[in-house]
Design a protein around this motif. Structure first.
Motif, PDB file in Angstrom:
ATOM      1  N   SER A 170       0.845  -1.216   0.000  1.00  0.00           N
ATOM      2  CA  SER A 170       0.000   0.000   0.000  1.00  0.00           C
ATOM      3  C   SER A 170       0.869   1.250   0.000  1.00  0.00           C
ATOM      4  N   SER A 171       1.874   1.233  -0.859  1.00  0.00           N
ATOM      5  CA  SER A 171       2.810   2.362  -0.862  1.00  0.00           C
ATOM      6  C   SER A 171       2.954   2.959  -2.253  1.00  0.00           C
ATOM      7  N   PHE A 172       3.364   4.189  -2.262  1.00  0.00           N
ATOM      8  CA  PHE A 172       3.613   4.929  -3.504  1.00  0.00           C
ATOM      9  C   PHE A 172       4.747   5.890  -3.191  1.00  0.00           C
ATOM     10  N   ASN A 173       5.949   5.364  -3.101  1.00  0.00           N
ATOM     11  CA  ASN A 173       7.103   6.158  -2.681  1.00  0.00           C
ATOM     12  C   ASN A 173       7.719   6.924  -3.843  1.00  0.00           C
ATOM     13  N   LEU A 174       8.149   8.123  -3.535  1.00  0.00           N
ATOM     14  CA  LEU A 174       8.762   9.014  -4.528  1.00  0.00           C
ATOM     15  C   LEU A 174      10.271   8.888  -4.428  1.00  0.00           C
ATOM     16  N   ARG A 175      10.925   8.853  -5.578  1.00  0.00           N
ATOM     17  CA  ARG A 175      12.378   8.685  -5.591  1.00  0.00           C
ATOM     18  C   ARG A 175      13.021   9.630  -6.582  1.00  0.00           C
ATOM     19  N   LYS A 176      14.285   9.934  -6.275  1.00  0.00           N
ATOM     20  CA  LYS A 176      15.110  10.681  -7.228  1.00  0.00           C
ATOM     21  C   LYS A 176      16.540  10.225  -7.022  1.00  0.00           C
ATOM     22  N   PRO A 177      17.248   9.868  -8.075  1.00  0.00           N
ATOM     23  CA  PRO A 177      18.592   9.295  -7.917  1.00  0.00           C
ATOM     24  C   PRO A 177      19.634  10.293  -7.429  1.00  0.00           C
ATOM     25  N   SER A 178      19.478  11.574  -7.778  1.00  0.00           N
ATOM     26  CA  SER A 178      20.478  12.569  -7.397  1.00  0.00           C
ATOM     27  C   SER A 178      19.766  13.892  -7.134  1.00  0.00           C
ATOM     28  N   VAL A 179      19.789  14.321  -5.885  1.00  0.00           N
ATOM     29  CA  VAL A 179      19.028  15.508  -5.485  1.00  0.00           C
ATOM     30  C   VAL A 179      19.821  16.779  -5.775  1.00  0.00           C
ATOM     31  N   HIS A 180      19.116  17.787  -6.207  1.00  0.00           N
ATOM     32  CA  HIS A 180      19.698  19.103  -6.475  1.00  0.00           C
ATOM     33  C   HIS A 180      19.222  20.073  -5.399  1.00  0.00           C
ATOM     34  N   TRP A 181      20.007  21.123  -5.144  1.00  0.00           N
ATOM     35  CA  TRP A 181      19.624  22.076  -4.098  1.00  0.00           C
ATOM     36  C   TRP A 181      18.236  22.660  -4.364  1.00  0.00           C
ATOM     37  N   SER A 182      17.875  22.793  -5.626  1.00  0.00           N
ATOM     38  CA  SER A 182      16.578  23.381  -5.964  1.00  0.00           C
ATOM     39  C   SER A 182      15.400  22.464  -5.642  1.00  0.00           C
ATOM     40  N   ASP A 183      15.686  21.221  -5.260  1.00  0.00           N
ATOM     41  CA  ASP A 183      14.605  20.305  -4.886  1.00  0.00           C
ATOM     42  C   ASP A 183      14.098  20.551  -3.469  1.00  0.00           C
ATOM     43  N   ALA A 184      14.773  21.397  -2.711  1.00  0.00           N
ATOM     44  CA  ALA A 184      14.327  21.687  -1.348  1.00  0.00           C
ATOM     45  C   ALA A 184      12.934  22.311  -1.408  1.00  0.00           C
ATOM     46  N   ALA A 185      11.983  21.673  -0.777  1.00  0.00           N
ATOM     47  CA  ALA A 185      10.577  22.086  -0.833  1.00  0.00           C
ATOM     48  C   ALA A 185       9.788  21.145   0.066  1.00  0.00           C
ATOM     49  N   GLU A 186       8.478  21.287   0.019  1.00  0.00           N
ATOM     50  CA  GLU A 186       7.611  20.348   0.727  1.00  0.00           C
ATOM     51  C   GLU A 186       6.890  19.486  -0.302  1.00  0.00           C
ATOM     52  N   TYR A 187       6.828  18.207  -0.025  1.00  0.00           N
ATOM     53  CA  TYR A 187       6.266  17.242  -0.963  1.00  0.00           C
ATOM     54  C   TYR A 187       5.021  16.602  -0.359  1.00  0.00           C
ATOM     55  N   PHE A 188       3.983  16.546  -1.172  1.00  0.00           N
ATOM     56  CA  PHE A 188       2.717  15.987  -0.726  1.00  0.00           C
ATOM     57  C   PHE A 188       2.310  14.822  -1.610  1.00  0.00           C
ATOM     58  N   CYS A 189       1.945  13.747  -0.974  1.00  0.00           N
ATOM     59  CA  CYS A 189       1.338  12.627  -1.652  1.00  0.00           C
ATOM     60  C   CYS A 189      -0.175  12.781  -1.533  1.00  0.00           C
ATOM     61  N   ALA A 190      -0.902  12.414  -2.565  1.00  0.00           N
ATOM     62  CA  ALA A 190      -2.354  12.550  -2.525  1.00  0.00           C
ATOM     63  C   ALA A 190      -3.011  11.376  -3.232  1.00  0.00           C
ATOM     64  N   GLY A 191      -4.169  10.999  -2.731  1.00  0.00           N
ATOM     65  CA  GLY A 191      -4.999  10.004  -3.379  1.00  0.00           C
ATOM     66  C   GLY A 191      -6.285  10.673  -3.803  1.00  0.00           C
ATOM     67  N   SER A 192      -6.870  10.176  -4.860  1.00  0.00           N
ATOM     68  CA  SER A 192      -8.069  10.811  -5.402  1.00  0.00           C
ATOM     69  C   SER A 192      -9.234   9.844  -5.414  1.00  0.00           C
ATOM     70  N   ASN A 193     -10.387  10.384  -5.045  1.00  0.00           N
ATOM     71  CA  ASN A 193     -11.618   9.613  -5.100  1.00  0.00           C
ATOM     72  C   ASN A 193     -12.656  10.459  -5.811  1.00  0.00           C
ATOM     73  N   PHE A 194     -12.654  10.385  -7.121  1.00  0.00           N
ATOM     74  CA  PHE A 194     -13.608  11.097  -7.964  1.00  0.00           C
ATOM     75  C   PHE A 194     -13.541  12.607  -7.808  1.00  0.00           C
ATOM     76  N   ASN A 195     -14.091  13.109  -6.717  1.00  0.00           N
ATOM     77  CA  ASN A 195     -14.241  14.551  -6.626  1.00  0.00           C
ATOM     78  C   ASN A 195     -13.176  15.260  -5.820  1.00  0.00           C
ATOM     79  N   LYS A 196     -12.441  14.542  -5.016  1.00  0.00           N
ATOM     80  CA  LYS A 196     -11.572  15.251  -4.096  1.00  0.00           C
ATOM     81  C   LYS A 196     -10.285  14.477  -3.868  1.00  0.00           C
ATOM     82  N   PHE A 197      -9.281  15.247  -3.535  1.00  0.00           N
ATOM     83  CA  PHE A 197      -8.001  14.669  -3.185  1.00  0.00           C
ATOM     84  C   PHE A 197      -7.893  14.549  -1.673  1.00  0.00           C
ATOM     85  N   TYR A 198      -7.271  13.454  -1.245  1.00  0.00           N
ATOM     86  CA  TYR A 198      -6.897  13.295   0.147  1.00  0.00           C
ATOM     87  C   TYR A 198      -5.386  13.428   0.215  1.00  0.00           C
ATOM     88  N   PHE A 199      -4.932  14.456   0.904  1.00  0.00           N
ATOM     89  CA  PHE A 199      -3.504  14.728   0.959  1.00  0.00           C
ATOM     90  C   PHE A 199      -2.898  14.159   2.233  1.00  0.00           C
TER      91      PHE A 199
END
Lengths: 111, 116
Positions: free
Chosen positions: A72-101
């Motif tokens: 039950s996972s959906f992990n995000l990956r990146k092989p080599s991180v850049h300084w510009s990747d600094a941010a906040e990351y949100f995973c979301a699931g969708s059920n027709f009308n709305k996202f669950y973050f």
């Protein structure tokens, strides 16, 4: 109830190192899953999405994510991180009308 | 074309006052969504419009919150008798069709509401 969980609140990685951000979902059926990135003062930007088919999806900025039904996972990956990747990351699931973050993971990148 | 725009970008008000937050979606998008993002949290669904009608308002926290989209484009989120707990960033998103989990939502930059 449908939900998305991001267990890591903060993650710090060195520039050039690999990155994996965790996301777990709880849905009755295979959900539509998304990863968004939010930089300060910016709107949410879509990185990638999964609907069906190939469980490894490619996104923008060199990101990829793998859907694993057994975990039950959906992990995000990146092989080599850049300084510009600094941010906040949100995973979301969708059920027709709305996202669950998820509650988000803040990524810091060390020089 | 232009993305989703929201005005104002910041709004400071006093407890008990009435506020209106505006969202201008991407032209041609029939679906519009409002979310609320509290500090340290992910966005939380409030309401979804399909055209002019509210197709799902199950996320509105109470009857002080109301939203309209009279002509099927611009939407206004209205909050009556504001409380300090309403302080958050209010996000608007639009999508081409809506009603489908696969429909990508495009987000605006948000309105930061502060209730003193």
């Amino acid at each position: 109830a449908q939900s998305v969980t991001q267990p890591d609140i903060h993650i710090t990685v060195s520039e050039g190192a690999s990155l994996e951000l965790r996301c777990n979902y709880s849905y009755g059926a295979t959900p539509y899953l998304f990863w968004y990135v939010q930089s300060p003062g910016q709107g949410l930007q879509l990185l990638l999405k999964y609907f069906s088919g190939d469980t490894l999806v490619q996104g923008i900025k060199g990101f990829e994510a793998e859907f694993k039904r057994s975990q039950s996972s959906f992990n995000l990956r990146k092989p080599s991180v850049h300084w510009s990747d600094a941010a906040e990351y949100f995973c979301a699931g969708s059920n027709f009308n709305k996202f669950y973050f998820g509650s988000g993971t803040k990524l810091n990148v060390k020089p | 074309g232009a993305g989703v725009s929201q005005t104002p970008s910041n709004k400071v008000t006093e407890k008990g006052k009435y506020v209106e937050l505006r969202c201008d979606p991407i032209s041609g998008h029939t679906a519009l969504y409002w979310y609320r993002q509290s500090l340290g949290q992910g966005p939380e669904f409030l309401i979804y419009f399909q055209g002019t009608g509210a197709a799902d308002d199950s996320g509105l926290p109470n009857d002080r919150f109301f939203a309209v989209r009279p002509e099927g484009s611009v939407s206004t989120l209205k909050i009556q008798r504001t409380e300090r707990g309403d302080s958050a960033v209010y996000l608007c998103a639009s999508s081409l069709m809506g009603g489908q989990g696969s429909d990508e939502q495009f987000f605006g930059p948000g309105t930061r509401l502060t209730v003193l």
